[in-house]
Design a protein around this motif. Sequence first.
Motif, PDB file in Angstrom:
ATOM      1  N   ASN A 156      -6.567   7.684  -3.001  1.00 16.35           N
ATOM      2  CA  ASN A 156      -5.505   7.706  -4.008  1.00 16.35           C
ATOM      3  C   ASN A 156      -4.188   8.191  -3.424  1.00 16.35           C
ATOM      4  O   ASN A 156      -3.128   7.658  -3.760  1.00 16.35           O
ATOM      5  CB  ASN A 156      -5.910   8.572  -5.199  1.00 16.35           C
ATOM      6  N   ARG A 157      -4.240   9.186  -2.536  1.00 19.61           N
ATOM      7  CA  ARG A 157      -3.021   9.652  -1.869  1.00 19.61           C
ATOM      8  C   ARG A 157      -2.422   8.556  -1.001  1.00 19.61           C
ATOM      9  O   ARG A 157      -1.211   8.352  -0.981  1.00 19.61           O
ATOM     10  CB  ARG A 157      -3.308  10.896  -1.023  1.00 19.61           C
ATOM     11  N   GLN A 158      -3.265   7.811  -0.279  1.00 18.04           N
ATOM     12  CA  GLN A 158      -2.770   6.722   0.567  1.00 18.04           C
ATOM     13  C   GLN A 158      -2.128   5.621  -0.270  1.00 18.04           C
ATOM     14  O   GLN A 158      -1.081   5.085   0.095  1.00 18.04           O
ATOM     15  CB  GLN A 158      -3.903   6.152   1.414  1.00 18.04           C
ATOM     16  N   VAL A 159      -2.740   5.276  -1.393  1.00 17.51           N
ATOM     17  CA  VAL A 159      -2.179   4.249  -2.271  1.00 17.51           C
ATOM     18  C   VAL A 159      -0.817   4.693  -2.790  1.00 17.51           C
ATOM     19  O   VAL A 159       0.144   3.919  -2.810  1.00 17.51           O
ATOM     20  CB  VAL A 159      -3.140   3.935  -3.438  1.00 17.51           C
ATOM     21  N   GLU A 160      -0.721   5.951  -3.197  1.00 20.75           N
ATOM     22  CA  GLU A 160       0.547   6.465  -3.707  1.00 20.75           C
ATOM     23  C   GLU A 160       1.622   6.473  -2.617  1.00 20.75           C
ATOM     24  O   GLU A 160       2.778   6.114  -2.872  1.00 20.75           O
ATOM     25  CB  GLU A 160       0.358   7.875  -4.280  1.00 20.75           C
ATOM     26  N   GLN A 161       1.258   6.850  -1.399  1.00 20.71           N
ATOM     27  CA  GLN A 161       2.214   6.840  -0.294  1.00 20.71           C
ATOM     28  C   GLN A 161       2.688   5.420  -0.003  1.00 20.71           C
ATOM     29  O   GLN A 161       3.884   5.184   0.209  1.00 20.71           O
ATOM     30  CB  GLN A 161       1.594   7.450   0.964  1.00 20.71           C
ATOM     31  N   GLN A 162       1.783   4.466  -0.009  1.00 17.02           N
ATOM     32  CA  GLN A 162       2.165   3.077   0.240  1.00 17.02           C
ATOM     33  C   GLN A 162       3.043   2.537  -0.877  1.00 17.02           C
ATOM     34  O   GLN A 162       4.002   1.813  -0.630  1.00 17.02           O
ATOM     35  CB  GLN A 162       0.919   2.211   0.420  1.00 17.02           C
ATOM     36  N   ARG A 163       2.738   2.908  -2.124  1.00 16.83           N
ATOM     37  CA  ARG A 163       3.562   2.481  -3.254  1.00 16.83           C
ATOM     38  C   ARG A 163       4.981   3.042  -3.117  1.00 16.83           C
ATOM     39  O   ARG A 163       5.969   2.338  -3.347  1.00 16.83           O
ATOM     40  CB  ARG A 163       2.936   2.931  -4.566  1.00 16.83           C
ATOM     41  N   GLU A 164       5.085   4.316  -2.733  1.00 18.74           N
ATOM     42  CA  GLU A 164       6.396   4.928  -2.545  1.00 18.74           C
ATOM     43  C   GLU A 164       7.180   4.231  -1.431  1.00 18.74           C
ATOM     44  O   GLU A 164       8.384   4.003  -1.565  1.00 18.74           O
ATOM     45  CB  GLU A 164       6.248   6.414  -2.239  1.00 18.74           C
ATOM     46  N   GLN A 165       6.503   3.887  -0.347  1.00 20.72           N
ATOM     47  CA  GLN A 165       7.166   3.184   0.752  1.00 20.72           C
ATOM     48  C   GLN A 165       7.668   1.817   0.296  1.00 20.72           C
ATOM     49  O   GLN A 165       8.775   1.411   0.643  1.00 20.72           O
ATOM     50  CB  GLN A 165       6.217   3.024   1.938  1.00 20.72           C
ATOM     51  N   LEU A 166       6.863   1.096  -0.474  1.00 23.33           N
ATOM     52  CA  LEU A 166       7.285  -0.210  -0.974  1.00 23.33           C
ATOM     53  C   LEU A 166       8.465  -0.080  -1.940  1.00 23.33           C
ATOM     54  O   LEU A 166       9.386  -0.895  -1.914  1.00 23.33           O
ATOM     55  CB  LEU A 166       6.122  -0.920  -1.665  1.00 23.33           C
ATOM     56  N   GLU A 167       8.442   0.949  -2.783  1.00 26.07           N
ATOM     57  CA  GLU A 167       9.549   1.152  -3.714  1.00 26.07           C
ATOM     58  C   GLU A 167      10.840   1.476  -2.970  1.00 26.07           C
ATOM     59  O   GLU A 167      11.905   0.970  -3.321  1.00 26.07           O
ATOM     60  CB  GLU A 167       9.213   2.275  -4.696  1.00 26.07           C
ATOM     61  N   ARG A 168      10.747   2.316  -1.924  1.00 28.67           N
ATOM     62  CA  ARG A 168      11.933   2.648  -1.133  1.00 28.67           C
ATOM     63  C   ARG A 168      12.497   1.417  -0.442  1.00 28.67           C
ATOM     64  O   ARG A 168      13.700   1.281  -0.281  1.00 28.67           O
ATOM     65  CB  ARG A 168      11.612   3.725  -0.097  1.00 28.67           C
ATOM     66  N   ALA A 169      11.614   0.503  -0.044  1.00 26.62           N
ATOM     67  CA  ALA A 169      12.058  -0.715   0.643  1.00 26.62           C
ATOM     68  C   ALA A 169      12.477  -1.800  -0.345  1.00 26.62           C
ATOM     69  O   ALA A 169      12.990  -2.836   0.063  1.00 26.62           O
ATOM     70  CB  ALA A 169      10.933  -1.239   1.537  1.00 26.62           C
ATOM     71  N   GLY A 170      12.253  -1.570  -1.635  1.00 28.06           N
ATOM     72  CA  GLY A 170      12.618  -2.556  -2.642  1.00 28.06           C
ATOM     73  C   GLY A 170      11.693  -3.752  -2.678  1.00 28.06           C
ATOM     74  O   GLY A 170      12.081  -4.847  -3.077  1.00 28.06           O
ATOM     75  N   LEU A 171      10.444  -3.565  -2.275  1.00 27.47           N
ATOM     76  CA  LEU A 171       9.501  -4.679  -2.180  1.00 27.47           C
ATOM     77  C   LEU A 171       8.419  -4.671  -3.252  1.00 27.47           C
ATOM     78  O   LEU A 171       7.484  -5.454  -3.171  1.00 27.47           O
ATOM     79  CB  LEU A 171       8.829  -4.667  -0.801  1.00 27.47           C
ATOM     80  N   VAL A 172       8.544  -3.810  -4.240  1.00 30.07           N
ATOM     81  CA  VAL A 172       7.514  -3.736  -5.270  1.00 30.07           C
ATOM     82  C   VAL A 172       7.764  -4.841  -6.286  1.00 30.07           C
ATOM     83  O   VAL A 172       8.760  -4.815  -7.005  1.00 30.07           O
ATOM     84  CB  VAL A 172       7.524  -2.364  -5.968  1.00 30.07           C
ATOM     85  N   PRO A 173       6.910  -5.847  -6.340  1.00 24.39           N
ATOM     86  CA  PRO A 173       7.101  -6.908  -7.334  1.00 24.39           C
ATOM     87  C   PRO A 173       6.672  -6.419  -8.712  1.00 24.39           C
ATOM     88  O   PRO A 173       5.724  -5.663  -8.845  1.00 24.39           O
ATOM     89  CB  PRO A 173       6.180  -8.024  -6.838  1.00 24.39           C
ATOM     90  N   VAL A 174       7.372  -6.855  -9.729  1.00 19.49           N
ATOM     91  CA  VAL A 174       7.007  -6.516 -11.095  1.00 19.49           C
ATOM     92  C   VAL A 174       5.928  -7.498 -11.522  1.00 19.49           C
ATOM     93  O   VAL A 174       6.104  -8.713 -11.427  1.00 19.49           O
ATOM     94  CB  VAL A 174       8.234  -6.606 -12.020  1.00 19.49           C
ATOM     95  N   THR A 175       4.806  -6.976 -11.973  1.00 13.54           N
ATOM     96  CA  THR A 175       3.696  -7.836 -12.383  1.00 13.54           C
ATOM     97  C   THR A 175       3.239  -7.442 -13.769  1.00 13.54           C
ATOM     98  O   THR A 175       3.634  -6.417 -14.309  1.00 13.54           O
ATOM     99  CB  THR A 175       2.515  -7.719 -11.417  1.00 13.54           C
ATOM    100  N   GLY A 176       2.393  -8.225 -14.325  1.00  7.65           N
ATOM    101  CA  GLY A 176       1.829  -7.931 -15.633  1.00  7.65           C
ATOM    102  C   GLY A 176       2.817  -8.255 -16.737  1.00  7.65           C
ATOM    103  O   GLY A 176       3.748  -9.043 -16.565  1.00  7.65           O
TER     104      GLY A 176
END
Length: 106
Positions: free
Chosen positions: A65-85
Amino acid sequence: MSRQVAVIPLVRCEVCQGQGVIKGIFHVMDCAGCNGAGLIDRATNQALSLEQMVQQLRVRLNRANRQVEQQREQLERAGLVPVTGPAADYQGNNKKGAGGAHFTGD
């Protein structure tokens, strides 16, 4: 109160192939080789007690869970988090409204 749990290296149980159950002709029963966990201690090739297995799986889940959260934060900082759902319907202009305005059907 903080208590450190030593991480025990685990491997897949070869008796049940990591499934935790053994299928008989007329029934399915927990694997006796791993106490139904599907994992055994790598060093001893023995099943862990249920309490030890819960601790080991909790440690691994928390780490994942910590790794997933760290990766999510990295993607958000890079502006690569796609909006889904459902939120994706409200992003941008779908030009389905009158005069090409945004229409969501709400």
